[in-house]
Write a protein that holds these residues in place. Structure first.
Motif, PDB file in Angstrom:
ATOM      1  N   GLU A 155       0.830  -1.205   0.000  1.00 24.94           N
ATOM      2  CA  GLU A 155       0.000   0.000   0.000  1.00 24.94           C
ATOM      3  C   GLU A 155       0.867   1.258   0.000  1.00 24.94           C
ATOM      4  O   GLU A 155       0.554   2.246  -0.685  1.00 24.94           O
ATOM      5  CB  GLU A 155      -0.923  -0.001   1.219  1.00 24.94           C
ATOM      6  CG  GLU A 155      -2.002   1.061   1.205  1.00 24.94           C
ATOM      7  CD  GLU A 155      -3.048   0.845   0.127  1.00 24.94           C
ATOM      8  OE1 GLU A 155      -3.792   1.809  -0.163  1.00 24.94           O
ATOM      9  OE2 GLU A 155      -3.147  -0.273  -0.430  1.00 24.94           O
TER      10      GLU A 155
ATOM     11  N   PRO B  81      -0.863  12.876   0.096  1.00 22.50           N
ATOM     12  CA  PRO B  81      -1.451  13.861  -0.836  1.00 22.50           C
ATOM     13  C   PRO B  81      -1.410  15.288  -0.314  1.00 22.50           C
ATOM     14  O   PRO B  81      -1.091  16.217  -1.073  1.00 22.50           O
ATOM     15  CB  PRO B  81      -2.890  13.347  -0.986  1.00 22.50           C
ATOM     16  CG  PRO B  81      -2.779  11.873  -0.811  1.00 22.50           C
ATOM     17  CD  PRO B  81      -1.737  11.694   0.267  1.00 22.50           C
TER      18      PRO B  81
ATOM     19  N   LYS C 105       2.179   1.675  -3.522  1.00 24.30           N
ATOM     20  CA  LYS C 105       1.089   2.134  -4.394  1.00 24.30           C
ATOM     21  C   LYS C 105       0.824   3.627  -4.190  1.00 24.30           C
ATOM     22  O   LYS C 105       0.719   4.397  -5.152  1.00 24.30           O
ATOM     23  CB  LYS C 105      -0.170   1.322  -4.108  1.00 24.30           C
ATOM     24  CG  LYS C 105      -1.390   1.767  -4.903  1.00 24.30           C
ATOM     25  CD  LYS C 105      -2.620   0.975  -4.473  1.00 24.30           C
ATOM     26  CE  LYS C 105      -3.886   1.499  -5.155  1.00 24.30           C
ATOM     27  NZ  LYS C 105      -5.100   0.767  -4.694  1.00 24.30           N
ATOM     28  N   ASN C 106       0.712   4.039  -2.937  1.00 25.27           N
ATOM     29  CA  ASN C 106       0.445   5.445  -2.633  1.00 25.27           C
ATOM     30  C   ASN C 106       1.595   6.344  -3.069  1.00 25.27           C
ATOM     31  O   ASN C 106       1.379   7.467  -3.556  1.00 25.27           O
ATOM     32  CB  ASN C 106       0.198   5.616  -1.136  1.00 25.27           C
ATOM     33  CG  ASN C 106      -1.097   4.979  -0.682  1.00 25.27           C
ATOM     34  OD1 ASN C 106      -2.017   4.779  -1.480  1.00 25.27           O
ATOM     35  ND2 ASN C 106      -1.189   4.652   0.599  1.00 25.27           N
ATOM     36  N   THR C 107       2.812   5.859  -2.895  1.00 23.98           N
ATOM     37  CA  THR C 107       3.989   6.638  -3.296  1.00 23.98           C
ATOM     38  C   THR C 107       4.018   6.827  -4.804  1.00 23.98           C
ATOM     39  O   THR C 107       4.290   7.934  -5.301  1.00 23.98           O
ATOM     40  CB  THR C 107       5.278   5.951  -2.815  1.00 23.98           C
ATOM     41  OG1 THR C 107       5.256   5.850  -1.392  1.00 23.98           O
ATOM     42  CG2 THR C 107       6.507   6.737  -3.246  1.00 23.98           C
ATOM     43  N   ASN C 108       3.747   5.781  -5.544  1.00 22.13           N
ATOM     44  CA  ASN C 108       3.741   5.896  -7.002  1.00 22.13           C
ATOM     45  C   ASN C 108       2.647   6.829  -7.488  1.00 22.13           C
ATOM     46  O   ASN C 108       2.848   7.608  -8.427  1.00 22.13           O
ATOM     47  CB  ASN C 108       3.594   4.512  -7.633  1.00 22.13           C
ATOM     48  CG  ASN C 108       4.862   3.684  -7.517  1.00 22.13           C
ATOM     49  OD1 ASN C 108       5.950   4.231  -7.397  1.00 22.13           O
ATOM     50  ND2 ASN C 108       4.728   2.364  -7.531  1.00 22.13           N
ATOM     51  N   SER C 109       1.485   6.795  -6.834  1.00 24.86           N
ATOM     52  CA  SER C 109       0.415   7.731  -7.185  1.00 24.86           C
ATOM     53  C   SER C 109       0.848   9.162  -6.899  1.00 24.86           C
ATOM     54  O   SER C 109       0.590  10.076  -7.693  1.00 24.86           O
ATOM     55  CB  SER C 109      -0.858   7.398  -6.393  1.00 24.86           C
ATOM     56  OG  SER C 109      -1.360   6.123  -6.739  1.00 24.86           O
ATOM     57  N   GLY C 110       1.526   9.331  -5.758  1.00 25.94           N
ATOM     58  CA  GLY C 110       2.014  10.660  -5.405  1.00 25.94           C
ATOM     59  C   GLY C 110       3.030  11.189  -6.403  1.00 25.94           C
ATOM     60  O   GLY C 110       3.031  12.373  -6.749  1.00 25.94           O
ATOM     61  N   LYS C 111       3.908  10.306  -6.857  1.00 27.54           N
ATOM     62  CA  LYS C 111       4.903  10.725  -7.858  1.00 27.54           C
ATOM     63  C   LYS C 111       4.227  11.199  -9.127  1.00 27.54           C
ATOM     64  O   LYS C 111       4.609  12.223  -9.708  1.00 27.54           O
ATOM     65  CB  LYS C 111       5.861   9.570  -8.174  1.00 27.54           C
ATOM     66  CG  LYS C 111       7.037   9.453  -7.238  1.00 27.54           C
ATOM     67  CD  LYS C 111       8.099   8.508  -7.760  1.00 27.54           C
ATOM     68  CE  LYS C 111       7.638   7.085  -7.825  1.00 27.54           C
ATOM     69  NZ  LYS C 111       8.752   6.151  -8.109  1.00 27.54           N
ATOM     70  N   GLU C 112       3.241  10.450  -9.587  1.00 31.67           N
ATOM     71  CA  GLU C 112       2.547  10.831 -10.815  1.00 31.67           C
ATOM     72  C   GLU C 112       1.866  12.184 -10.666  1.00 31.67           C
ATOM     73  O   GLU C 112       1.871  13.007 -11.597  1.00 31.67           O
ATOM     74  CB  GLU C 112       1.527   9.758 -11.201  1.00 31.67           C
ATOM     75  CG  GLU C 112       2.153   8.437 -11.643  1.00 31.67           C
ATOM     76  CD  GLU C 112       3.090   8.588 -12.834  1.00 31.67           C
ATOM     77  OE1 GLU C 112       2.782   9.381 -13.749  1.00 31.67           O
ATOM     78  OE2 GLU C 112       4.150   7.928 -12.832  1.00 31.67           O
ATOM     79  N   TYR C 113       1.291  12.424  -9.504  1.00 29.84           N
ATOM     80  CA  TYR C 113       0.661  13.728  -9.246  1.00 29.84           C
ATOM     81  C   TYR C 113       1.704  14.841  -9.294  1.00 29.84           C
ATOM     82  O   TYR C 113       1.492  15.882  -9.937  1.00 29.84           O
ATOM     83  CB  TYR C 113      -0.028  13.707  -7.887  1.00 29.84           C
ATOM     84  CG  TYR C 113      -0.474  15.070  -7.415  1.00 29.84           C
ATOM     85  CD1 TYR C 113      -1.556  15.726  -8.001  1.00 29.84           C
ATOM     86  CD2 TYR C 113       0.215  15.723  -6.387  1.00 29.84           C
ATOM     87  CE1 TYR C 113      -1.952  16.984  -7.575  1.00 29.84           C
ATOM     88  CE2 TYR C 113      -0.174  16.979  -5.949  1.00 29.84           C
ATOM     89  CZ  TYR C 113      -1.257  17.602  -6.548  1.00 29.84           C
ATOM     90  OH  TYR C 113      -1.636  18.863  -6.135  1.00 29.84           O
TER      91      TYR C 113
END
Length: 362
Positions: free
Chosen positions: A273, A345, A276-284
């Motif tokens: 998790e 986030p 997953k959250n870190t990769n989402s943060g990078k994309e943002y």
């Protein structure tokens, strides 16, 4: 009085602690995005294990950390005598130099990279051959050319800190084939859990199993969130691991760290998790930086380098005043860059908003 090889060593300068910023600037509500920590916290299983262990901290820990080694051995299918543990994986970086480097021996390493490679080699009166990155990536061809009859050790940080770039499987295999078998290659994989989502990222453990000159280092400090407890681990040939064990301080891995690491290994869902959250943060962050017209280096880790076009110390200090701690790029020889940890986030959004304000101001 002081050994010559130690006289010019400089103390490691860590990212500014929150408490220090509070004292110096008299501000609160600070977000530390400087040290590549796991800003999602720790697993509930780890928290519970620490609570239970507190009652026993009046006893010394198991100096050999048998239970933890046993758990790692089962997880990876290796012998207990191939596992090394340290007070952070940076201690293992030092132990390797202490074990392998005699005066005049050489070690090859990239630069900029993890800043502890050069000092530990110099400390042993060795020679650090620092090879500049090429387009922000490890220049493996140049590192091969730097090898000579005095070379004993090679450090490879993969993914590399501070750039976040990584060596691919094809690149690593070619490199390994060109390195003499008497040279020990250290694959420093502190950010392994974040990087392995990339299909062409090489799992160093697979090469450790096949080659007698490979050491793999990993840590519980990053994805597992145990940075404050200081515990790293690695895999080394049995003979080398035995030598390292003979020189390590007694009880170098403390009791709470051992118990926390045991619990952390039982909660891989938490780690997944976090990744997953870190990769989402990078994309943002990538998307918002593009809107700002700022360049960045795509990263396989939980941090990234951002090119601000401004002196990094000025950007660093202005962000600090606004309660956001980052790393200035000048310490890496990248003076108009900053390094930022990918956070939650709200932390990511705050960083980007404050960076926008700072860059407009200066």
């Amino acid at each position: 009085m002081v050994r010559k090889s130690v006289q010019n060593l400089k103390p490691y300068v860590a990212g500014k602690p929150i408490e220090e910023v509070e004292r110096e600037l008299g501000i609160t509500n600070i977000d530390k995005l400087a040290s590549n920590e796991n800003l999602w916290g720790i697993s509930p299983k780890v928290a519970e294990a620490i609570k239970e262990a507190v009652e026993q901290i009046n006893y010394y820990p198991d100096g050999g950390a048998f239970r933890l080694k046993e758990k790692i051995a089962v997880k990876y299918g290796v012998a207990l005598d191939q596992i090394i543990l340290g007070n952070g994986s940076d201690e293992l970086v030092m132990f390797l130099a202490m074990t392998l480097i005699d005066p005049g021996d050489e070690a090859v390493m990239p630069v900029p990279s993890f800043p502890r490679y050069e000092p530990v080699v110099t400390m042993m009166s060795g020679v650090a051959r620092e090879i500049p990155l090429k387009e922000h990536r490890l220049d493996l061809e140049a590192m091969v050319r730097a090898i000579n009859e005095k070379t004993k050790l090679i450090y490879l940080c993969n993914p590399n800190n501070p750039t976040g770039t990584y060596i691919t499987q094809t690149e690593l295999e070619q490199f390994l084939n060109e390195v003499p078998p008497n040279v020990t290659i250290v694959l420093d994989e502190a950010y392994f859990e974040f990087a392995k989502v990339n299909p062409d990222y090489p799992d160093g453990f697979n090469y450790f199993q096949k080659r007698p000159n490979i050491v793999v280092l990993r840590t519980f400090s990053k994805a597992y969130g145990l940075a404050g407890l200081r515990i790293g681990y690695g895999f080394a040939p049995a003979e080398l691991a035995k030598a390292i064990n003979s020189l390590r301080p007694p009880f170098n891995v403390n009791f709470l760290a051992q118990r926390a690491a045991l619990a952390a290994l039982d909660d891989e869902e938490f780690v997944a998790e976090v990744v997953k959250n870190t990769n989402s943060g990078k994309e943002y962050i990538y998307g918002e930086l593009k809107k700002l017209g700022l360049a960045y280096i795509p990263s396989a880790a939980n941090f990234l380098m951002v090119k601000t076009g401004k002196p990094s110390q000025i950007v660093f200090r202005e962000l600090l005043k606004r309660g956001v701690i980052v790393r200035s790029g000048d310490i890496f020889g990248m003076d108009d860059w900053i390094r930022v940890t990918v956070g939650t986030p709200s932390q990511n959004k705050r960083f980007l908003n404050e960076l926008r304000v700072v860059l407009e101001k200066i």
